[in-house]
Design a protein around this motif. Structure first.
Motif, PDB file in Angstrom:
ATOM      1  N   ILE A  81      43.167  39.462  48.827  1.00  0.00           N
ATOM      2  CA  ILE A  81      42.194  38.418  49.132  1.00  0.00           C
ATOM      3  C   ILE A  81      41.330  38.234  47.893  1.00  0.00           C
ATOM      4  CG2 ILE A  81      40.366  37.683  50.694  1.00  0.00           C
ATOM      5  CD1 ILE A  81      41.396  39.682  52.702  1.00  0.00           C
ATOM      6  N   THR A  82      41.377  37.064  47.322  1.00  0.00           N
ATOM      7  CA  THR A  82      40.678  36.817  46.061  1.00  0.00           C
ATOM      8  C   THR A  82      39.264  36.314  46.299  1.00  0.00           C
ATOM      9  OG1 THR A  82      41.576  34.580  45.991  1.00  0.00           O
ATOM     10  CG2 THR A  82      42.840  36.288  44.907  1.00  0.00           C
ATOM     11  N   GLN A  83      38.387  36.753  45.415  1.00  0.00           N
ATOM     12  CA  GLN A  83      37.018  36.270  45.389  1.00  0.00           C
ATOM     13  C   GLN A  83      36.303  36.479  46.727  1.00  0.00           C
ATOM     14  OE1 GLN A  83      37.336  32.201  44.121  1.00  0.00           O
ATOM     15  NE2 GLN A  83      37.861  32.755  42.021  1.00  0.00           N
ATOM     16  N   ILE A  84      36.653  37.543  47.400  1.00  0.00           N
ATOM     17  CA  ILE A  84      36.002  37.863  48.667  1.00  0.00           C
ATOM     18  C   ILE A  84      35.470  39.276  48.557  1.00  0.00           C
ATOM     19  CG2 ILE A  84      36.335  38.137  51.161  1.00  0.00           C
ATOM     20  CD1 ILE A  84      36.583  35.280  50.282  1.00  0.00           C
ATOM     21  N   ASP A  85      34.262  39.518  49.072  1.00  0.00           N
ATOM     22  CA  ASP A  85      33.711  40.855  48.958  1.00  0.00           C
ATOM     23  C   ASP A  85      34.467  41.821  49.868  1.00  0.00           C
ATOM     24  OD1 ASP A  85      32.317  41.384  51.591  1.00  0.00           O
ATOM     25  OD2 ASP A  85      31.362  39.481  51.049  1.00  0.00           O
ATOM     26  N   PRO A  86      34.370  43.139  49.579  1.00  0.00           N
ATOM     27  CA  PRO A  86      35.135  44.136  50.326  1.00  0.00           C
ATOM     28  C   PRO A  86      34.858  44.121  51.825  1.00  0.00           C
ATOM     29  CG  PRO A  86      34.276  45.087  48.309  1.00  0.00           C
ATOM     30  CD  PRO A  86      33.647  43.728  48.439  1.00  0.00           C
ATOM     31  N   GLY A  87      33.633  43.845  52.229  1.00  0.00           N
ATOM     32  CA  GLY A  87      33.325  43.798  53.653  1.00  0.00           C
ATOM     33  C   GLY A  87      34.113  42.707  54.358  1.00  0.00           C
ATOM     34  N   PHE A  88      34.206  41.549  53.702  1.00  0.00           N
ATOM     35  CA  PHE A  88      35.006  40.457  54.268  1.00  0.00           C
ATOM     36  C   PHE A  88      36.459  40.892  54.387  1.00  0.00           C
ATOM     37  CE2 PHE A  88      37.141  36.448  54.552  1.00  0.00           C
ATOM     38  CZ  PHE A  88      36.267  35.581  55.149  1.00  0.00           C
ATOM     39  N   ARG A  89      36.929  41.562  53.340  1.00  0.00           N
ATOM     40  CA  ARG A  89      38.306  42.049  53.323  1.00  0.00           C
ATOM     41  C   ARG A  89      38.568  42.956  54.528  1.00  0.00           C
ATOM     42  NH1 ARG A  89      38.224  43.096  47.777  1.00  0.00           N
ATOM     43  NH2 ARG A  89      37.762  45.275  48.178  1.00  0.00           N
ATOM     44  N   ALA A  90      37.662  43.861  54.773  1.00  0.00           N
ATOM     45  CA  ALA A  90      37.828  44.811  55.866  1.00  0.00           C
ATOM     46  C   ALA A  90      37.882  44.100  57.209  1.00  0.00           C
ATOM     47  CB  ALA A  90      36.698  45.827  55.846  1.00  0.00           C
ATOM     48  N   ARG A  91      37.065  43.055  57.327  1.00  0.00           N
ATOM     49  CA  ARG A  91      37.060  42.333  58.606  1.00  0.00           C
ATOM     50  C   ARG A  91      38.360  41.568  58.821  1.00  0.00           C
ATOM     51  NH1 ARG A  91      31.716  41.499  56.876  1.00  0.00           N
ATOM     52  NH2 ARG A  91      32.065  39.323  56.290  1.00  0.00           N
ATOM     53  N   VAL A  92      38.943  41.048  57.752  1.00  0.00           N
ATOM     54  CA  VAL A  92      40.242  40.369  57.875  1.00  0.00           C
ATOM     55  C   VAL A  92      41.319  41.362  58.308  1.00  0.00           C
ATOM     56  CG1 VAL A  92      42.057  39.172  56.597  1.00  0.00           C
ATOM     57  CG2 VAL A  92      39.666  38.538  56.244  1.00  0.00           C
ATOM     58  N   VAL A  93      41.280  42.551  57.670  1.00  0.00           N
ATOM     59  CA  VAL A  93      42.244  43.597  58.050  1.00  0.00           C
ATOM     60  C   VAL A  93      42.103  43.927  59.528  1.00  0.00           C
ATOM     61  CG1 VAL A  93      42.824  46.029  57.740  1.00  0.00           C
ATOM     62  CG2 VAL A  93      42.375  44.602  55.758  1.00  0.00           C
ATOM     63  N   ARG A  94      40.876  44.105  59.947  1.00  0.00           N
ATOM     64  CA  ARG A  94      40.623  44.451  61.345  1.00  0.00           C
ATOM     65  C   ARG A  94      41.093  43.344  62.276  1.00  0.00           C
ATOM     66  NH1 ARG A  94      34.709  44.599  63.861  1.00  0.00           N
ATOM     67  NH2 ARG A  94      35.216  45.153  66.011  1.00  0.00           N
ATOM     68  N   MET A  95      40.905  42.112  61.900  1.00  0.00           N
ATOM     69  CA  MET A  95      41.321  40.988  62.745  1.00  0.00           C
ATOM     70  C   MET A  95      42.844  40.973  62.909  1.00  0.00           C
ATOM     71  SD  MET A  95      40.764  36.902  62.117  1.00  0.00           S
ATOM     72  CE  MET A  95      41.950  36.879  60.764  1.00  0.00           C
ATOM     73  N   ILE A  96      43.550  41.122  61.785  1.00  0.00           N
ATOM     74  CA  ILE A  96      45.019  41.117  61.856  1.00  0.00           C
ATOM     75  C   ILE A  96      45.496  42.255  62.754  1.00  0.00           C
ATOM     76  CG2 ILE A  96      47.132  41.432  60.519  1.00  0.00           C
ATOM     77  CD1 ILE A  96      45.664  40.109  58.155  1.00  0.00           C
ATOM     78  N   TYR A  97      44.919  43.422  62.541  1.00  0.00           N
ATOM     79  CA  TYR A  97      45.312  44.575  63.350  1.00  0.00           C
ATOM     80  C   TYR A  97      45.040  44.325  64.833  1.00  0.00           C
ATOM     81  CZ  TYR A  97      45.403  49.329  65.159  1.00  0.00           C
ATOM     82  OH  TYR A  97      45.676  50.454  65.903  1.00  0.00           O
ATOM     83  N   ASN A  98      43.888  43.777  65.149  1.00  0.00           N
ATOM     84  CA  ASN A  98      43.545  43.541  66.551  1.00  0.00           C
ATOM     85  C   ASN A  98      44.457  42.512  67.204  1.00  0.00           C
ATOM     86  OD1 ASN A  98      41.481  45.370  66.222  1.00  0.00           O
ATOM     87  ND2 ASN A  98      39.955  44.107  67.257  1.00  0.00           N
TER      88      ASN A  98
END
Length: 942
Positions: A81-98
């Motif tokens: 994920i480009t130009q996105i802070d790590p917190g945003f990244r983590a939330r995307v990961v969590r969303m996909i997993y959920n």
């Protein structure tokens, strides 16, 4: 600070931040959130959920704080994920997993609902996103092919994949390879519902056949029970897809089990049972062909056929079944395992496919389901994976799911074996076809069970005469106004331009025309007095009547000794347990060389060995059968140092038949049903199921009642299953004394099975051999000994098993054979009590009493009884039946009237045994001994 102190510092910091993150992901810094999110997902995906994070602890192996580069997507995949802070990244990961974990909870799988359910845990706000974040561009290397997309588009795609009319439930599976395989299949594009035109036309034909068949029966045979498939017609789509896809993937045979709902439709439109036969079975004047027995209702019958699929013929076996839901499941597994054996499919088990159709309430409620699921990976019972189809009517008779199960889904029990579950809307037949094809591919790929939860409804009540609106008025108002699955699918095809109205009508007319023609033909035959169809079609087997003609099963003496030597040969370097060497192997070696004495277990081993030598396979199954509950059998020997195994019965000679002994799971109904099903497919094989104690067989009573004792009469399905049930009163209490002999005798009629209680090892030897050598196939229920296994008097000589010897249904008193004129009292008995009677007679030197052993209680050998008693002319009045069981149990109620009928005029049979009792036996040894003493004394005085 040194490295160890630093490591401890960082480990403490890791634990502290992990505890905060676990309680509230937003309470830690973004880089920590990204790390923990990725680590937790990676652990879950790799199957390590029981350690580290899975145990509620931070990853102890990480000595340093986590780096900030890309976090891990589920399965260890890098999320780019480009130009996105790590917190945003983590939330995307969590969303996909959920979505992968919980997407099925929002799937629109209920055809009766007006909208899909909503799970707040899948809202974008749940993951900390705002409306403004939806336009952010994200990309994942392993999601959607790495295609960059807006967050809103990613959410839409996840919704389409995981929250459509298919719900993929697979994230509970421990094996990461399996999880990744299913994930990749689910997320592949184009979507599964984008079938080609030919496939769409096939689905239409299957639906129309199913719907028109039910409509035709409903109109022609008003108010007759048929347990129709209306509302669940997509079942036929699933079955036919399994057939086509299975054939393409190497399946040569299918063994199918199902309950009564939809069975006639499956018979007509999947197995191609002649419609004329089905229609005739609805006739008011229908009388089944009774050469096979009593018959059964039409929606319990089985059938066997071959379906042409391309240039192949796929055999299909539909097992007959009783109304006892799920009881047929283990039977089907045994049948499938036997077919795999017969066609040489024992390595990968991909050529024979078991398919089980279930109801939703039964799948969740019946214990047989869990027992059979537990078979799936066990060496002695696995079949390479079963495809389970739940015809999920969302009701059980009148009981709603809220009252029928504690789990979210009716399929949750399947999670115990890590089976994937594909929930699918029954009104979406193309998706049903996709799911069935996916299930077939999964089974062939992994050799494991898979579940299709076909969510549908029941248009009528439990049966066609039932009124469901009494108990579910709202639901049945909805159903009454609802278009059928076929109608909705036709509308879809026409709307999408795949087929015009004329094309749909052509398919319908072809199906209706065939139904009408077959129905008219049946009416004409019935009007002319002709039989409209066969009783059981291709599935019936007719046997000769039971015969008492002797079957000579003795062996030549040199063969007995040769087999005896083979049984005690131990490989060089094998470290045999010293007790086994002295008490089992040494004793058997001596008996074989000296011509006896042979105890019970030795006679059994010789019987097995002789059958194997003659080309008859032997399968022994049950709890602890390899050693034997009473440490008597030792069919499998274990190296005392490394537990390597040696099985003497597998080394009788080169080219011998196979011998298998399997310690089963702790199940009675499931395992006995499996072994019974096995016998249906392999006639020339000895298959023995042994209960740990005889009374434990009552855990399998449904298999005994509905299959073993009655299947030949109901369905024309003979079996030679052998039940070994330890039985005998030795003061071990209510649960370890009686195999409930009375229950088996109550089931006996029409020569349906054999019930025996033996007193000599040679009799056991002959009976086991007769069970396979004789062409007649009948179940054998055998009360086997416990204390007699080591009783010095319970032995046989070589001569008893050699030459022209055979099994004898009754044994005369061999000690009084020279002076029968002395005898004034006849004591009839069976099993262990004979030795108590014999000891008493010898102790008191009584020579006026003959002990006659009834070795085979059923079928009762009338002529042999008369022949034996004729030898004792003075024994006119004093006939006694002696048993260990209470008066209301054991053989007394069965044998008393028969002995009186076989006796001379005026003969009255007296009873010597325990008094009536609610419990089979006392739990006190002292009371047992007193009771045993009294019943033995009474036999000589009453």
């Amino acid at each position: 600070m040194n490295s160890s102190v630093a490591a401890r510092f960082h480990a403490d910091l890791l634990d502290e931040n992990f505890a905060k993150w676990r309680d509230d992901p937003g309470s830690v810094e973004p880089q920590w959130a990204a790390f923990f999110e990725g680590f937790a997902l990676g652990m879950a995906q790799s199957g390590a959920g029981q350690g580290a994070a899975g145990a509620g602890r931070a990853p102890a192996a990480a000595p340093m704080p986590p780096p900030e580069p890309a976090s891990a997507e589920p399965g260890g995949e890098a999320l780019r994920i480009t130009q996105i802070d790590p917190g945003f990244r983590a939330r995307v990961v969590r969303m996909i997993y959920n979505y992968r974990s919980l997407g099925h909870t929002e799937a629109w799988i209920d055809p009766l609902s007006l909208a899909p359910p909503v799970n707040p845990k899948l809202s974008y706000e749940e993951f900390g996103f705002s409306e403004g974040d939806l336009d952010e561009v994200v990309a994942s290397q392993f999601f959607a092919g790495g295609e960059p997309m807006k967050l809103s588009e990613m959410i839409g795609l996840l919704q389409e994949i995981y929250c459509g009319t298919i719900g993929f439930e697979f994230m509970h599976i421990h094996d990461s390879e399996i999880r990744h395989w299913i994930r990749d299949k689910a997320e592949a594009r184009p979507g599964p519902w984008e079938a080609d035109l030919a496939a769409k036309r096939r689905v239409l034909k299957w639906l129309v056949e199913a719907e028109e068949f039910e409509r035709f029966l409903h109109q022609k045979y008003v108010a007759q029970k048929r347990f129709g498939l209306e509302g669940g017609e997509s079942t036929m789509v699933a079955l036919n897809t399994l057939l086509l896809e299975g054939s393409r993937r190497g399946v040569e045979e299918m063994v199918v089990g199902m309950a009564h709902r939809g069975r006639l439709n499956v018979l007509a439109n999947f197995l191609n049972k002649p419609l004329s036969v089905i229609f005739h079975e609805f006739s008011e004047n229908y009388i089944p062909d009774l050469v096979c027995g009593d018959g059964d209702v039409k929606y319990h019958l089985g059938y066997e056929t071959g379906r042409e699929v391309g240039d192949r013929i796929v055999g299909i076996f539909l097992a007959p079944n009783p109304s006892h839901l799920e009881a047929v499941n283990p039977v089907v597994q045994g049948m499938a395992r036997a077919r795999q054996r017969l066609i040489g499919d024992t390595a990968e088990r991909k050529r024979v496919l078991p398919v089980l159709l279930h109801g939703d309430a039964a799948f969740a409620g019946q214990g047989a389901v869990a027992e059979v699921l537990n078979f799936s990976q066990l060496p002695g019972y696995r079949t390479g994976g079963t495809v389970h189809i739940i015809i999920n009517n969302q009701i059980g008779f009148t009981t709603m799911p809220a009252d029928a199960r504690s789990s979210v889904y009716c399929t949750d029990v399947a999670k115990m074996i890590d089976a994937p579950v594909f929930h699918v809307n029954g009104d979406s037949p193309l998706e049903v076809a996709y799911v069935a094809a996916l299930a077939m591919e999964f089974r062939q790929q992994f050799g494991r069970d898979v579940v299709i939860d076909l969510v549908c409804y029941r248009r009528h009540g439990h049966n066609e005469a039932d009124e469901p609106a009494f108990t579910q008025p709202h639901i049945y108002r909805t159903i009454a106004g609802k278009d059928s699955t076929a109608t909705l699918y036709k509308q879809r095809l026409i709307a999408e331009g795949d087929l015009g109205a004329a094309g749909v009508e052509e398919v319908e007319e072809a199906v209706r025309g065939r139904l009408e023609r077959e129905h008219e033909a049946v009416k004409e035959r019935e009007a002319s007095g002709q039989n409209g169809g066969a009783f059981l079609g291709a599935a019936a087997e007719v046997q000769a009547e039971y015969s008492y003609d002797a079957i000579y099963t003795g062996l030549k003496e040199e063969k007995l000794r040769e087999l005896g030597r083979r049984l005690v040969e131990i490989p060089e370097g094998f470290h045999l347990n010293r007790k086994v060497e002295r008490m089992v192997i040494g004793k058997r070696a001596k008996a074989s060389e000296e011509g006896g004495p042979f105890d019970w277990a030795h006679a059994e081993a010789l019987a097995f060995a002789s059958l194997l030598d003659e080309g008859y396979p032997v399968r022994l199954s049950g709890q602890d059968v390899r050693r034997g509950t009473f440490s008597h059998r030792h069919a499998v020997l274990y190296d005392a140092e490394n537990r390597a195994r040696h099985i003497p019965l597998q080394h009788i000679r080169e080219g011998q038949a196979s011998f298998c002994a399997y310690n089963s799971l702790l199940s009675e109904a499931g395992v006995l049903g499996f072994d019974y099903g096995y016998t249906l497919m392999v006639p020339g094989m000895l298959i023995c199921w042994e209960a740990q104690f005889g009374d434990f067989a009552n855990g399998a009573q449904v298999i005994i009642d509905q299959f073993i004792s009655s299947a030949e009469s109901k369905w024309g399905k003979p079996s030679n299953i052998t039940l070994l049930l330890p039985h005998g009163y030795e003061g071990q209490g209510p649960e370890h004394s009686s195999a409930r002999l009375e229950r088996f005798l109550q089931l006996c009629a029409g020569g349906n099975m054999q019930v025996c209680n033996l007193t000599k090892p040679a009799q056991y030897f002959h009976l086991l051999r007769r069970q396979v050598v004789r062409p007649l196939r009948k179940p054998l229920v055998l009360m086997t000994p416990k204390s007699l296994l080591r009783h010095p008097g319970c032995t046989s000589a070589e001569a008893d098993m050699a030459g022209t010897t055979h099994f004898q249904e009754l044994l005369d008193d061999d000690q009084l054979v020279d002076k029968p004129e002395r005898v004034t009292r006849l004591v009839f008995c069976s099993g262990k009590v004979y030795y108590d009677l014999l000891a008493y007679r010898n102790e008191h030197r009584l020579r006026n009493t003959a002990l006659i052993r009834v070795e085979q209680l059923y079928p009762f050998h009338w002529e042999l009884v008369k022949k034996i008693v004729a030898r004792y002319p003075r024994a006119n009045k004093k006939w006694v039946w002696c048993q260990e069981e209470p008066l209301n149990m054991g053989a007394w109620s069965y044998i008393g009237p028969r002995l009186e009928e076989a006796g001379r005029e005026g003969t009255r049979v007296r009873y010597a045994g325990r008094e009536r009792s609610a419990s089979p036996a006392t739990g006190a040894k002292t009371i047992h001994n007193a009771e045993q003493r009294r019943l033995v004394e009474k036999a000589f005085s009453v």
